[in-house]
Design an enzyme around this catalytic site. Structure first.
Site, PDB file in Angstrom:
ATOM      1  CD  GLU A  41      -3.181   5.197   6.731  1.00  0.00           C
ATOM      2  OE1 GLU A  41      -3.126   5.294   5.493  1.00  0.00           O
ATOM      3  OE2 GLU A  41      -2.235   4.755   7.421  1.00  0.00           O
ATOM      4  N   GLY A  94       2.797  -1.206   4.272  1.00  0.00           N
ATOM      5  CA  GLY A  94       2.774   0.225   3.974  1.00  0.00           C
ATOM      6  C   GLY A  94       4.189   0.745   3.760  1.00  0.00           C
ATOM      7  N   GLY A  95       4.781   1.304   4.827  1.00  0.00           N
ATOM      8  CA  GLY A  95       6.098   1.945   4.732  1.00  0.00           C
ATOM      9  C   GLY A  95       7.142   1.108   4.011  1.00  0.00           C
ATOM     10  CB  SER A 120       4.695  -1.780  12.157  1.00  0.00           C
ATOM     11  OG  SER A 120       4.145  -0.484  12.342  1.00  0.00           O
ATOM     12  CG  ASN A 152      -1.697   1.256   1.406  1.00  0.00           C
ATOM     13  OD1 ASN A 152      -1.832   2.035   0.463  1.00  0.00           O
ATOM     14  ND2 ASN A 152      -2.234   1.474   2.600  1.00  0.00           N
ATOM     15  CD1 TRP A 153       3.404   1.088  -2.818  1.00  0.00           C
ATOM     16  CD2 TRP A 153       3.544   2.283  -4.696  1.00  0.00           C
ATOM     17  NE1 TRP A 153       4.146   0.357  -3.726  1.00  0.00           N
ATOM     18  CE2 TRP A 153       4.243   1.070  -4.892  1.00  0.00           C
ATOM     19  CE3 TRP A 153       3.494   3.195  -5.755  1.00  0.00           C
ATOM     20  CZ2 TRP A 153       4.891   0.751  -6.078  1.00  0.00           C
ATOM     21  CZ3 TRP A 153       4.139   2.878  -6.947  1.00  0.00           C
ATOM     22  CH2 TRP A 153       4.835   1.670  -7.109  1.00  0.00           C
ATOM     23  CE  LYS A 154       0.383   3.440   4.928  1.00  0.00           C
ATOM     24  NZ  LYS A 154      -0.069   3.455   6.278  1.00  0.00           N
ATOM     25  CG  HIS A 160      -6.036   1.416   4.820  1.00  0.00           C
ATOM     26  ND1 HIS A 160      -5.628   2.396   5.689  1.00  0.00           N
ATOM     27  CD2 HIS A 160      -4.994   0.557   4.690  1.00  0.00           C
ATOM     28  CE1 HIS A 160      -4.386   2.139   6.073  1.00  0.00           C
ATOM     29  NE2 HIS A 160      -3.980   1.031   5.476  1.00  0.00           N
TER      30      HIS A 160
HETATM   31  C1  PEP Z   1      -0.930  -0.087   5.771  1.00  0.00           C
HETATM   32  O1  PEP Z   1      -0.911   1.047   5.319  1.00  0.00           O
HETATM   33  O2  PEP Z   1      -1.856  -0.850   5.487  1.00  0.00           O
HETATM   34  C2  PEP Z   1       0.162  -0.510   6.649  1.00  0.00           C
HETATM   35  C3  PEP Z   1       0.147  -1.727   7.143  1.00  0.00           C
HETATM   36  O3  PEP Z   1       1.146   0.421   6.895  1.00  0.00           O
HETATM   37  P1  PEP Z   1       2.555   0.151   7.664  1.00  0.00           P
HETATM   38  O4  PEP Z   1       3.138  -1.114   7.097  1.00  0.00           O
HETATM   39  O5  PEP Z   1       3.385   1.345   7.340  1.00  0.00           O
HETATM   40  O6  PEP Z   1       2.241   0.021   9.105  1.00  0.00           O
END
Ligand code: PEP
Length: 257
Positions: A101, A236-237, A215, A12-14, A99
């Site tokens: 967010e 994500g990150g 994470s 997920n590049w957000k 999601h």
């Molecule tokens: C996400 O955006 O779905 C996610 C899991 O982010 P991160 O890995 O940065 O916690």
């Protein structure tokens, strides 16, 4: 329960990226991992404006492209919305739905999530349906109540007999915080989710890929992914770093083996 063997790594590049940065990231991913393993699907989810670019950049590979959101309608007077049919037409195969967010900043609720999942399925996309509790809900012992409510809302719309979906357990307190849930917590909640779905459809529950997000990094991926009810990750990150994303992918292949 007899489980489906396919696992998934979804990035997920957000709201990150640019034409140049996306190209560099995909070149990085593809040079690190020229051939994908059919046991582990890889999907990247850029922001809307870059879906066509990513469809082009991945067209001669097995890497799938997903959107981070879609409308719950296929067409009509919905200003500013994007139909799942439109993203499908430009080469998208997946859609992240619900999601946290979007729940947190855009006020999306359980019912909308269910309708979006159904619209995505009707357009021929595979929805990646996200559920997860907040820190406060976990601390007050309401995790299962919340997961059950979110799941029932989404599955009220899904035809388990023939729909193809991926479920993502994403505890909100672990997303973007650097603090992943422990493998034991992840396993316990995935097992809870699978059992809850089995009440509706046992065979579907056994085959359903349930992936974890929150994470995930190279340092914790293999511990989390080796739990029996974990079928991959929503990242994500770490998905914005080619080497890290591909290293996590390789961990998953090893576990799938
Ligand atoms: C996400 O955006 O779905 C996610 C899991 O982010 P991160 O890995 O940065 O916690």
């Amino acid at each position: 329960m007899q489980k489906m063997q396919k696992k998934w790594l979804v990035g997920n590049w957000k709201m990150h990226g640019s034409l140049a940065a996306n190209k560099a990231l995909m070149e990085g991913i593809r040079s690190e991992q020229p051939t994908l393993d059919e046991r582990v699907g890889m999907v990247v989810c850029p922001p809307f404006p870059y879906l066509a670019q990513l469809a082009e950049l991945t067209k001669d590979s097995q890497i799938g492209v997903g959107t981070q959101n879609v409308s719950d309608h296929l067409q009509g007077a919905f200003t500013g919305e994007v139909s799942p049919l439109m993203v499908k037409e430009i080469g998208c195969g997946y859609a992240i739905i619900g999601h946290s967010e979007r729940r947190q900043y855009q006020g999306e609720n359980d019912g909308l999530m269910g309708r979006k999942a159904l619209a995505a399925i009707d357009a021929g996309l595979i929805p990646v349906i996200c559920v997860g509790e907040t820190a406060e809900e976990r601390d007050s012992g309401r995790t299962h109540e919340v997961l059950a409510r979110q799941l029932d809302a989404a599955f009220g719309y899904i035809r388990t007999a023939h729909d193809n979906i991926i479920l993502a357990y994403e505890p909100r307190w672990a997303i973007g915080t650097g603090i992943a849930a422990t493998p034991e917590i992840v396993q316990a909640e995935h097992e809870f989710l699978r059992q809850r779905i089995a009440i509706r459809d046992k065979d579907f529950a056994a085959k359903l890929p349930i992936i974890y997000g929150g994470s995930v990094k190279v340092s914790n991926a293999s511990y989390i992914f080796s739990m029996p009810d974990v079928d991959g990750g929503l990242i994500g990150g770490a998905a914005l770093n080619a080497r890290e994303f591909v290293t996590i992918y390789r961990e998953l292949i090893e576990i799938a083996g």
